[in-house]
Design an enzyme around this catalytic site. Structure first.
Site, PDB file in Angstrom:
ATOM      1  N   GLN A 133      39.434  36.622  38.489  1.00  0.00           N
ATOM      2  CA  GLN A 133      39.472  35.600  39.536  1.00  0.00           C
ATOM      3  C   GLN A 133      38.500  34.480  39.160  1.00  0.00           C
ATOM      4  OE1 GLN A 133      37.585  35.633  43.527  1.00  0.00           O
ATOM      5  NE2 GLN A 133      39.678  35.753  44.315  1.00  0.00           N
ATOM      6  N   GLY A 188      40.816  45.417  50.050  1.00  0.00           N
ATOM      7  CA  GLY A 188      39.459  45.093  49.676  1.00  0.00           C
ATOM      8  C   GLY A 188      38.467  46.209  49.926  1.00  0.00           C
ATOM      9  N   TYR A 243      35.512  27.859  49.096  1.00  0.00           N
ATOM     10  CA  TYR A 243      35.028  27.420  47.791  1.00  0.00           C
ATOM     11  C   TYR A 243      35.777  26.154  47.362  1.00  0.00           C
ATOM     12  CZ  TYR A 243      32.774  31.911  48.233  1.00  0.00           C
ATOM     13  OH  TYR A 243      32.035  32.953  48.722  1.00  0.00           O
TER      14      TYR A 243
END
Length: 407
Positions: free
Chosen positions: A102, A359, A197
Site C-alpha cells: 500500500q 482489518g 491522506y
C-alpha cells in the site's frame, strides 16, 4: 461457519488468482525501526499468509520520509527498503498468498518536527495551506497535534502546511515507489486514497481550496488521484488497486453529502475505466469519526468514551456500498470496515462485492481464514495497547506476533 463458504472460491485479481476472497487490509503497525522492514515484520506477515489469507495488503508504506503520527512506519524509497521487503514478499508467496504494497503519502498529516520529517529536509506538503484538526504525536515532547506552531507565543491554529506548487512532484514519488515495490517482488500496489491522506485531501473540498487544474471542480479535485493511478499502471499494469473512504471523518475529512456523492461517483466511475485489479470501499466507522474538536470518541482507539461530549461528528455518514457500487462495473470491489465473514459471504453471494478486506480481526487472529473455513470462532482479544509502536519499551513481538492460533 458454513455460511462463509462463498468466500472460499478463487478470484482473479489483476494477473494473480487468489485462493480465496478473504483479504487482509492495510493495518498500521509501526514495527520498522529506522523505517527498514526487519525480522519482526517478516514473522508477522508470514503468520497471516500461513493463516490462509488470499491477499495481504501491507501497512501503509511511505513513498518518501515523513513524520507520521506513530514512528517506525516502513518505507519503500531506498535500496535498503527494497532489501528489507524482499524476504517478506518471498515468504508470503511461499505460503500461498499474494501481497500488495500500500503506497502512502500522508500530506498534511505529518509533523515538521518529527525526527523522520526533520531528516527529510522538506516541508509538510498539502494540496492547500489548511491544517487538519486532531492527531497526537505521542512520541514527541508535549504530544503535539497536526496543527503546528513555530513559537510558544503563536496561536496554535495559525501555522499551516505548505501548499504544493507542483503536485506532479509527489506523483513522481509514487511512481518511483512502485518501481521499488516491483523490484522487491510485490504482486501489485494499492494506492492509499483513504483516511485523510494526500489523495483524499485532493478529493475533499474542505482540504483542497486550489484554483488551478488540481482544485475547484469535481473533475479537477479527482485529477491527482487519477494521474497517480495512471503512473502506477505504467509500472504494474493491471496489478494496481485503490482504497477510498468516502464517508471521511478520520483525520478531519468530510464534505456535505451531495458534494461527497458527486465527487466519489465521478472519481470511481473514472477509476473503473482504468482496468485496476480491485477497488476497496470503506464503510462509515464510528470508531474513527472524531468530533470537531479533534477528540476521538472510539473506545477501541482511545480507551476513552465521554458521554457528555457534545461535539459534532466529522464524517458524512452514508451507505457507501449502496452509493458507489453502481458506478464500479468492471473492477473487483472489496468492502472494508467492520465486515465479518458471514456478512461478507452473503454480500459475495448476492453479487454486491467480490471479496472482503478484514482489518482488526487479522491483527488478533493470524489464522483468521483457516478459522473461518473450519468454523472456529474469532475469539482472541485484541491487544489495543500494542496496536502501534510500542512506546512502553516492550519487545516488537508484543501485541504483534504473539496471538495464538486455534487448536
Amino acid at each position: 461457519m458454513a455460511s462463509a463458504q462463498a468466500l472460499f472460491t478463487p478470484l482473479k485479481v489483476g494477473s494473480v488468482t487468489l485462493r480465496n476472497r478473504i483479504t487482509m487490509a492495510a493495518l498500521t503497525r509501526n514495527r520498522a525501526p529506522d523505517t527498514i522492514p526487519g525480522d519482526a515484520m517478516l514473522e508477522y506477515y508470514a503468520q497471516r499468509a500461513e493463516g490462509g489469507a488470499g491477499l495481504i495488503t501491507t501497512e501503509g508504506v511511505l513513498i518518501t520520509p515523513q513524520g507520521t503520527e506513530w514512528p517506525w512506519a516502513p518505507g519503500i524509497s531506498t535500496k535498503e527498503h527494497v532489501s528489507g521487503w524482499k524476504p517478506i514478499v518471498d515468504i508470503v508467496h511461499a505460503k500461498g498468498a499474494a501481497i500488495y504494497a500500500q503506497l502512502w503519502h500522508v500530506g498534511r498529516i505529518a509533523h515538521p518536527d518529527a525526527p523522520e520529517h526533520k531528516r527529510s529536509g522538506t516541508p509538510v506538503y498539502a494540496p492547500s495551506a489548511i491544517s487538519a484538526r486532531g492527531g497526537k504525536f505521542r512520541h514527541m515532547l508535549g504530544a503535539p497535534s497536526y496543527v503546528t506552531h513555530t513559537s510558544m507565543f503563536e496561536d496554535l491554529h495559525t501555522s499551516q502546511p505548505t501548499a504544493l506548487e507542483d503536485p506532479t512532484i509527489i506523483i513522481a514519488l509514487f511512481k518511483q515507489a512502485a518501481i521499488n515495490a516491483k523490484e522487491a517482488g510485490f504482486d501489485g500496489v494499492e494506492l492509499h486514497g483513504a483516511n485523510g491522506y494526500i489523495v483524499h485531501q485532493f478529493l475533499d473540498n474542505t482540504a483542497n481550496k486550489r484554483t488551478d487544474k488540481w482544485g475547484g471542480s469535481v473533475e479537477n479535485r479527482a485529477r491527482f488521484g487519477l494521474e497517480t493511478l495512471k503512473v502506477l499502471i505504467e509500472v504494474f499494469g493491471e496489478n494496481v488497486a485503490l482504497k477510498v473512504s468516502p464517508a471521511g471523518g478520520y483525520n478531519d475529512m468530510g464534505m456535505p453529502l451531495q458534494d461527497t456523492l458527486d465527487t466519489y461517483r465521478y472519481f470511481l466511475s473514472e477509476v473503473d475505466k482504468l482496468g485496476l485489479s480491485y477497488i476497496v470501499v470503506m464503510r462509515y466507522a464510528l470508531g474513527t469519526d472524531p468530533t470537531f474538536d479533534g477528540k476521538f470518541i472510539s473506545e477501541l482507539i482511545s480507551h476513552l468514551v465521554d458521554p457528555l461530549n457534545s461535539g459534532q461528528l466529522r464524517a458524512t455518514n452514508h451507505d457507501t456500498l449502496a452509493a458507489y457500487r453502481p458506478v464500479i462495473k468492471n473492477t473487483n470491489l472489496f468492502l472494508n470496515a467492520g465486515v465479518l465473514p458471514d456478512e461478507g459471504a452473503k454480500l459475495v453471494e448476492e453479487g454486491k462485492i467480490d471479496g472482503v478486506q478484514i482489518g482488526v480481526n487479522w491483527i488478533a487472529h493470524p489464522d483468521l481464514a483457516k478459522r473461518v473455513q473450519d468454523g472456529k470462532p474469532l475469539d482472541n482479544i485484541p491487544d489495543v495497547k500494542h496496536f502501534y509502536y510500542n512506546m512502553d519499551g516492550s519487545e516488537l513481538s508484543i501485541g504483534y506476533t504473539d496471538y495464538p492460533t486455534a487448536t
